[in-house]
Design a protein around this motif. Structure first.
Motif, PDB file in Angstrom:
ATOM      1  N   CYS A 175      29.532   3.908  28.121  1.00 13.85           N
ATOM      2  CA  CYS A 175      30.973   3.786  28.368  1.00 13.85           C
ATOM      3  C   CYS A 175      31.278   3.881  29.863  1.00 13.85           C
ATOM      4  O   CYS A 175      32.089   3.118  30.392  1.00 13.85           O
ATOM      5  CB  CYS A 175      31.743   4.856  27.606  1.00 13.85           C
ATOM      6  SG  CYS A 175      31.798   4.619  25.822  1.00 13.85           S
ATOM      7  N   CYS A 191      37.042   2.890  28.041  1.00 10.27           N
ATOM      8  CA  CYS A 191      35.677   3.409  28.178  1.00 10.27           C
ATOM      9  C   CYS A 191      35.666   4.757  28.883  1.00 10.27           C
ATOM     10  O   CYS A 191      34.925   5.661  28.495  1.00 10.27           O
ATOM     11  CB  CYS A 191      34.798   2.405  28.923  1.00 10.27           C
ATOM     12  SG  CYS A 191      34.315   0.982  27.933  1.00 10.27           S
ATOM     13  N   CYS A 247      37.078   1.846  21.386  1.00 10.75           N
ATOM     14  CA  CYS A 247      36.254   1.453  22.523  1.00 10.75           C
ATOM     15  C   CYS A 247      35.418   0.224  22.175  1.00 10.75           C
ATOM     16  O   CYS A 247      35.345  -0.741  22.938  1.00 10.75           O
ATOM     17  CB  CYS A 247      35.360   2.622  22.935  1.00 10.75           C
ATOM     18  SG  CYS A 247      34.411   2.322  24.434  1.00 10.75           S
TER      19      CYS A 247
END
Length: 136
Positions: A33, A69, A94
């Motif tokens: 992420c 993220c 996400c």
């Protein structure tokens, strides 16, 4: 570890090896992420090869992806008391945003590395969600 209670998806019957694997998967997801957020933030600020600004929709999508993220990375690395349903929802959000961003970036020259980072992040979020849903 100083944790109050167990992380989501971890029960009192979870072995130490399973706990380490869970935390390792969580770290790998957070790292993916963070890398995606960084790539999207950089991409959103780039000037296209022809000297023009990036398409506004793609720029906004990149910024959204970076924000989502970043929030997911923080949720994975900082908030150990987040319940499993909330964590799953964050991961799904996400994953979805990353895939949408990758598709948007596919149509722009020179954006293949950022699109790949988005796809990697989506894949790792999906893999971590299966860890949450797995038998404990």
């Amino acid at each position: 570890m100083g944790l109050r209670g167990n992380p989501p998806g971890v029960t009192s019957t979870t072995s130490q090896q399973e706990l380490f694997r869970f935390l390792e998967d969580r770290f790998v997801c957070a790292q993916a992420c963070a890398e995606c957020a960084h790539a999207c933030a950089l991409r959103a600020g780039l000037v296209a090869p022809d000297g023009t600004e990036p398409h506004e929709r793609v720029r906004r999508q990149g910024i959204l992806c970076a924000d989502v993220c970043d929030a997911t990375c923080r949720a994975l690395s900082e908030d150990h008391r987040m319940d499993e349903a909330a964590l799953h929802a964050q991961l799904e959000w996400c994953r979805t945003v990353c895939l949408e961003t990758a598709h948007a970036l596919d149509r722009h020259p020179g954006a293949h590395e950022t699109a790949a980072a988005c796809r990697d992040c989506a894949k790792i979020c999906t893999e971590f969600m299966t860890t949450l849903a797995g038998p404990r």
